[in-house]
Each structure stands twice: as structure tokens, then as C-alpha cells.
Scaffold this active site. Sequence first.
Site, PDB file in Angstrom:
ATOM      1  N   HIS A   1      59.923  61.085  32.135  1.00 11.95           N
ATOM      2  CA  HIS A   1      59.637  59.876  31.360  1.00 11.95           C
ATOM      3  C   HIS A   1      58.291  59.320  31.775  1.00 11.95           C
ATOM      4  O   HIS A   1      57.699  59.739  32.773  1.00 11.95           O
ATOM      5  CB  HIS A   1      60.726  58.820  31.557  1.00 11.95           C
ATOM      6  CG  HIS A   1      60.898  58.397  32.984  1.00 11.95           C
ATOM      7  ND1 HIS A   1      59.941  57.703  33.676  1.00 11.95           N
ATOM      8  CD2 HIS A   1      61.909  58.601  33.869  1.00 11.95           C
ATOM      9  CE1 HIS A   1      60.356  57.469  34.911  1.00 11.95           C
ATOM     10  NE2 HIS A   1      61.544  58.030  35.062  1.00 11.95           N
TER      11      HIS A   1
ATOM     12  N   ASP B   1      80.173  65.904  40.343  1.00 14.82           N
ATOM     13  CA  ASP B   1      80.200  66.440  41.703  1.00 14.82           C
ATOM     14  C   ASP B   1      80.684  65.363  42.679  1.00 14.82           C
ATOM     15  O   ASP B   1      80.043  64.315  42.838  1.00 14.82           O
ATOM     16  CB  ASP B   1      78.801  66.921  42.091  1.00 14.82           C
ATOM     17  CG  ASP B   1      78.806  67.755  43.354  1.00 14.82           C
ATOM     18  OD1 ASP B   1      78.974  67.164  44.437  1.00 14.82           O
ATOM     19  OD2 ASP B   1      78.630  68.985  43.246  1.00 14.82           O
TER      20      ASP B   1
ATOM     21  N   SER C   1      64.868  60.915  38.859  1.00 13.72           N
ATOM     22  CA  SER C   1      64.220  61.148  37.569  1.00 13.72           C
ATOM     23  C   SER C   1      63.374  62.413  37.611  1.00 13.72           C
ATOM     24  O   SER C   1      62.504  62.573  38.464  1.00 13.72           O
ATOM     25  CB  SER C   1      63.340  59.946  37.232  1.00 13.72           C
ATOM     26  OG  SER C   1      62.862  60.038  35.932  1.00 13.72           O
TER      27      SER C   1
END
Length: 360
Positions: free
Chosen positions: A172, A296, A311
Site C-alpha cells: 500500500h 494459525d 504490511s
Amino acid sequence: MKKIHGFFVLMVFLLALLYPVPPASTVLPIEAKEKTTSSVRLIPGGHSIGVKLNTAGVIVVGYHFLDQNGSRISPGEMAKIKIGDVITHVNKQKVVKMHDVRQFVNEAGESGVPVMMTLQRDRETLHVKIKPVKDEKNDGFRIGLFVRDSATGIGTLTFIDPQTKKYGALGHVITDIDTKKAVKIKDGQLLFSTVTAIEKGQQGKAGEKLAELSMRDVKIGSIEKNSPYGIFGKLEYPTEQPLFQESLPISTPKEGKATMLTVIEGEKVEAFEIEITNVTHQKVPNPKGMVLKITDERLLEKTGGIIQGMSGSPIIQNGHIVGAVTHVFVNDPSSGYGVQIEWMLRETQEEKEIIQRKAG
């Protein structure tokens, strides 16, 4: 070593916080055959990286009010300079550092003349005349603006193209913490990063990685682009990927089980189980191309789910790279958005190269 508490220092390398969580749709079996979208093969990342950016000009991030004859004024505000404007020239001379601006301001203040500033405001170029004033509390002249010319933070490497050595990371755009606008960069560096601690996420509050950046001369690579789909540049220092000995093909994600690669301790890249619960079939680029959920148990126990610093963590499904983690839902840290790998890959390639490699 420089210690970084959290995902940003001066800029927000935003692993965005979103409130609405779209409903999960029907899950497809993991054995569902993947459709490879091109002949491109990439080396998956997952490495924790330090990011050091130099902005394209000096960014105005706030107003500083000065005491003048019983009043508090900001010459910059009075000149209608806005937060988010980028100062590119002062008196027709290019400026790239805060020091450059400060020097011109002091010289103009001493001589009693205004400075002429060239500003970039979105796509508009403006010319503003502003007269520095004497700071009654501190020596020197001021124009009543807080400015910034660089930023440092951490994120995750997504992929490396073994043919071109180009890379993609974050997934991003990097946004300024004060102006909330995309940062226009001049250049930057990828650095080594070591995760030292984790602040666990919880409902209503995103967690984050705490890391140390190495300020040694050796850099991993250059930063050439800051786009809606991440940061991009060229790798200059070899990085090891112990989990994958060979490059992987890319494909469009499907609903079902997948794996995310990231670092939660030191520099060790690990694989964690996730579920892709919804895929948006996109004909045009969009950074929110899939909804994912961390399944998980070890990762949930350690981090609470998706946290700031993840990210760019690559998503692997059925032996293919399909995307990267980009956003976390603030009311459910175990879930968030991911970007589809095709849109990140396009940022590293010219249109001619895309056509040629797809045909191959």
C-alpha cells in the site's frame, strides 16, 4: 542500531485500520487448481525491512505560532500555505532538505525582505511570497511552519523478481502521518531490520512490531516509487529465502487455505496459516482485492492477528504467490485485506514488458 517503536516514526506506513468486516463466503477446497496468470516467477519475501525515505521537496506538516507584539501569528498560515503543500523552491533555488529552507529564511530575515516560495499542492504549482519574522523566544527568524524532509519505518518485503532484481514491498502507499496524503518521494533506501518485540493486537487497537534498523552503509536496495500498491525499487544486496529454494509462479487468489510469510522474532522468516475468505474479481487495480483471516494458533497467540509491520507479507496459495497483506480490521485483528499480486507486479514493469512476459 536505531530502535523503531512501532510501524512508523515520522510517516505512517499504514497498515490501515478498518471497521466493517465483510461476511465470509463459501470456502473452496485447498485442492482447487490454481490458474497461473503469466509466465512470471518471483522469489517470495517475508523479510522484515527498514524503510528510509527522502521526500521530493520539503513537506509542510503544521503551523507554528510566534509571539509578536502580544499576538500569536504564523506567517505561513497568513500566506495561505496549507498543510500538505510541498516546498520545492525558495527564491528560485531548489530545496530538498529542511536546512535549505532554514538558510533562506534566516538570510531573508536578516535583510528584511520576503522569500518567494514555489509550492506543489496536488497537481497545482503555486508561488507564495512570505516575510520571515523574528522569534521573540528564540534567536533566528521563522515563517511559522513545521516541515519534514524524510521518514523512517518498518514493513515487510513481498517479492523479488529474479530476472530484473526489482522488488515490491508493503502492498500500500506510504502516507504522511500529519497530512494523511501520499508521500511524494525523491529516493530512499531499504535497510536491514530486526524485530525485537511484539505489541499484541486486540479489538479496537491494532498491535505492532517493534524493531531495530541498521544504519550501516550497506543497504538492501533503493526505493524508486511509492504507489497505492506499495513501494518499489531495485535490490542491491542479496537476501536469503530459506523457505523456498526456487522462485514461484504467480496467480489469482481463490477462497480457501493459504500461507502468509512474515517475521515475528529477529530476522527469521516463518510461514503461518491463513484463510482467504473472499476474493474480489478485479478488472482494474485496487489494493483491497481479498479478505483474509489468520487461523494459525501460534501467530494468534503471539500477535493477536494482523499487526502493524506485517504490511507486505506475501501470501502463498497452492505453490503460487497470490498477493500480500495490506490492512487490518480494527474490530477484529484476526482479519483484514490483501492486495492481489498482479497489481504490485505491474508497478515494477513497463507496459511492453508486461505484454512480453505474459505472452511468454
